[in-house]
Design an enzyme around this catalytic site. Structure first.
Site, PDB file in Angstrom:
ATOM      1  N   TYR A   1     -15.045   2.282   7.458  1.00  0.00           N
ATOM      2  CA  TYR A   1     -16.427   2.520   7.065  1.00  0.00           C
ATOM      3  C   TYR A   1     -16.631   2.142   5.608  1.00  0.00           C
ATOM      4  O   TYR A   1     -15.677   1.878   4.868  1.00  0.00           O
ATOM      5  CB  TYR A   1     -16.817   3.982   7.291  1.00  0.00           C
TER       6      TYR A   1
ATOM      7  N   ARG B   1     -14.491  -4.644  -0.149  1.00  0.00           N
ATOM      8  CA  ARG B   1     -13.616  -3.564   0.309  1.00  0.00           C
ATOM      9  C   ARG B   1     -13.724  -3.380   1.816  1.00  0.00           C
ATOM     10  O   ARG B   1     -12.720  -3.124   2.494  1.00  0.00           O
ATOM     11  CB  ARG B   1     -13.948  -2.261  -0.416  1.00  0.00           C
TER      12      ARG B   1
ATOM     13  N   ARG C   1      -8.402   4.454  27.362  1.00  0.00           N
ATOM     14  CA  ARG C   1      -7.627   5.152  26.342  1.00  0.00           C
ATOM     15  C   ARG C   1      -6.161   4.718  26.377  1.00  0.00           C
ATOM     16  O   ARG C   1      -5.439   4.991  27.331  1.00  0.00           O
ATOM     17  CB  ARG C   1      -7.720   6.672  26.502  1.00  0.00           C
TER      18      ARG C   1
ATOM     19  N   LYS D   1     -10.123   2.313   3.905  1.00  0.00           N
ATOM     20  CA  LYS D   1     -11.247   3.237   4.052  1.00  0.00           C
ATOM     21  C   LYS D   1     -11.487   3.457   5.540  1.00  0.00           C
ATOM     22  O   LYS D   1     -12.435   2.930   6.140  1.00  0.00           O
ATOM     23  CB  LYS D   1     -12.491   2.693   3.349  1.00  0.00           C
TER      24      LYS D   1
END
Length: 296
Positions: free
Chosen positions: A40, A59, A107, A156
């Site tokens: 994010y 970034r 999953r 991040k």
């Protein structure tokens, strides 16, 4: 569906569509939900003008590359998305949040190999109130804790449980922030970079895998140079931090603020110091200059 603490109609973006935040829906099989498998970015916007957009997007690109998610937009595409979310914000000062996950798949811990799995892209614009004069003059209180997070803090990533638990330590202790230490050396706050001033020299831990290089890390170093404040990036021990003349915190939402008490004891004189005042003045000048530019 109302969302506690979020204004109805908050502008959002999800996979190509702009819509009110309460209408945004993501599959429970999204890997961001199941694994925190995503990254994010948060871009502060002043008067419709994003601060240091190029650095934020660089970034974001680094984080995507680090977790091996192909960027679903080029730089101009990201710029356009931030600009549109800012334009749709009901207030001119906002925080534009961007999130990219690996997408929806069965999953399995391993990356999905099905080419039909594409990244989920989410964004929103939330109102932003910069720190007011009272908070700037009062300063923050902090608590020192052991850094128990993973070893890739430079990414991040959305998997922020370690930071969440660190932030809650501050809440439980009735303070504003934690200062995290790994093997006796300062890393960062729960969601901020930390700065130490000793004998007029501004210091910060060097960037690397053990901390997230905030966009204000580079900006603060620039402001120090402009203000004639010497800056050193080097390891900082717990004793050095506790013996500091000033301690500062920087982040997108807090901008730059002084920490005046650490572990119940005053930092230096226990009031915002002269280096903070010079850096704060420089930060305010940058924001004023940004507001004078044409909006994006």
């Amino acid at each position: 569906m109302s969302i506690p603490g979020v204004a109805p109609g908050t502008p959002a973006f999800l996979n190509g569509e702009f819509l009110p935040i309460e209408q945004a829906r993501v599959s429970v099989l999204d890997r961001g939900f199941l694994f925190g498998d995503g990254v994010y970015e948060v871009v502060p916007v002043y008067g419709g003008r994003p601060l240091r957009m190029a650095e934020h997007l660089a970034r974001l690109a680094r984080s995507l590359a680090a977790v091996r998610i192909a960027s679903p937009r080029d730089e101009q595409g990201w710029r356009a998305l931030v600009a549109e979310l800012a334009r749709r914000s009901p207030v001119p000062d906002c925080l534009v949040y961007l999130q990219v996950t690996r997408g929806v798949a069965r999953r399995d811990h391993a990356f999905p190999v099905d080419p039909a799995v594409t990244p989920t892209v989410f964004g929103m614009a939330s109102p932003f109130s910069p720190p007011d004069a009272a908070l700037r003059s009062r300063g923050l209180h902090a608590l020192g804790i052991e850094d128990e997070r993973w070893l890739n803090c430079h990414i991040k990533a959305t998997s922020l449980l370690g930071n969440v638990l660190a932030r809650q330590r501050a809440v439980d202790a009735g303070v504003d922030e934690v200062l995290q230490f790994r093997d006796g050396l300062l890393t960062e706050g729960a969601a901020s970079n930390i700065w130490v001033v000793r004998k007029g020299i501004l210091m910060a831990p060097p960037v690397g895998r053990l901390l997230l290089e905030g966009i204000r890390y580079g900006l603060t170093a620039e402001l120090a140079q402009e203000a004639g404040v010497p800056f050193e990036a080097r390891p900082l021990s717990l004793a050095e931090v506790r013996g500091a003349d000033e301690v500062l915190v920087t982040s997108a939402s807090r901008e730059i603020l002084p920490i005046v008490r650490l572990d119940g004891e005053p930092v230096g004189a226990g009031v915002p110091g002269p280096v903070y005042a010079r850096l704060r003045a420089g930060y305010d000048a940058r924001i004023a200059a940004l507001r004078a530019q044409p909006a994006v």
